[in-house]
Scaffold this motif. Structure first.
Motif, mmCIF file in Angstrom:
data_model
loop_
_atom_site.group_PDB
_atom_site.id
_atom_site.type_symbol
_atom_site.label_atom_id
_atom_site.label_comp_id
_atom_site.label_asym_id
_atom_site.label_seq_id
_atom_site.Cartn_x
_atom_site.Cartn_y
_atom_site.Cartn_z
ATOM 1 N N THR A 7 42.433 44.383 29.544
ATOM 2 C CA THR A 7 43.434 43.392 29.963
ATOM 3 C C THR A 7 44.849 43.734 29.509
ATOM 4 O OG1 THR A 7 41.887 41.545 30.214
ATOM 5 C CG2 THR A 7 44.161 40.989 29.684
ATOM 6 N N ASP A 28 36.613 43.990 30.909
ATOM 7 C CA ASP A 28 37.821 43.282 31.353
ATOM 8 C C ASP A 28 38.671 42.887 30.148
ATOM 9 O OD1 ASP A 28 39.503 41.883 33.298
ATOM 10 O OD2 ASP A 28 38.737 40.065 32.358
ATOM 11 N N THR A 29 38.020 42.405 29.086
ATOM 12 C CA THR A 29 38.761 42.009 27.890
ATOM 13 C C THR A 29 39.443 43.208 27.241
ATOM 14 O OG1 THR A 29 37.202 40.190 27.489
ATOM 15 C CG2 THR A 29 38.552 40.917 25.628
#
Length: 208
Positions: free
Chosen positions: A82, A78-79
């Motif tokens: 993003t 997710d990081t």
């Protein structure tokens, strides 16, 4: 007196779905970790440790490790994605505040919310398995380099190409699901526009 099955509470259903998502992703991460361990310790030590893998204690530890690794890889994926996800979002929502308001409006429609949650669930699995596939390909290649077998160069090449193609497929699936989710959210929460009612014509009362 007949017993009727009670519907599963929404909070419990969401928690169960999240648990399954994390576990599905974590199993792939754990497999990559095991392949890396095999590559590091070599064939002889792997053969000595193989009987330990058949114990129930190892299975329980493996399940817990898979869940923990699933959380880790989900957050890492997710990081990493993003910035790209935010660029996709700006095609439909100019600011984060507008996006947050759309999410709040969608909460008023349980059916649409359930469909959006299902789309996000598939998106998270594709996101996690994008990184899992890369890790599995690399660790599988490393593990095969420690073993001698026929047609090893061909097997290494095929594994690498298949892994790269699968990782690209997961990326395309993640991007498509993300874009579709934003587009549907924008369409479903757009304020309804109705044409103004026609003004009735007034009779001409002026004197001739």
């Amino acid at each position: 007196m007949t017993n009727q099955a009670q519907p599963q509470p929404p909070a419990l259903a969401a928690a169960t779905t999240m648990f399954v998502e994390v576990l599905v992703v974590g199993i792939g991460t754990l497999t990559a970790a095991v392949l890396l361990l095999i590559a590091l310790i070599g064939p002889a030590t792997t053969a000595k440790l193989a009987p330990v893998a058949n114990s129930s204690a190892t299975a329980g530890i493996g399940l817990a490790a898979a869940y923990a690794l699933g959380i880790l890889i989900d957050r890492a994926a997710d990081t990493a994605l993003t910035p790209h996800r935010r660029r996709l979002r700006t095609h439909f929502f100019p600011t984060a505040a507008v996006y947050a308001q759309a999410r709040l409006r969608l909460a008023d429609f349980p059916d649409l919310t359930a469909r959006a949650d299902y789309t996000r669930s598939r998106m998270r699995i594709c996101r996690g398995w994008l990184f899992n596939t890369i890790a599995l390909t690399l660790t599988a290649d490393l593990a095969m380099l420690r073993y001698s077998f026929e047609h090893r160069p061909l097997t290494l090449g095929a594994t690498t190409v298949l892994g790269a193609a699968t990782a690209f497929g997961f990326y395309r699936a993640w991007r498509s699901l993300t874009t579709t989710g934003y587009r549907k959210l924008a369409e479903q929460t757009a304020p309804a526009t109705t044409p103004p009612a026609p003004v009735p014509s007034q009779p001409d009362t002026a004197s001739p």
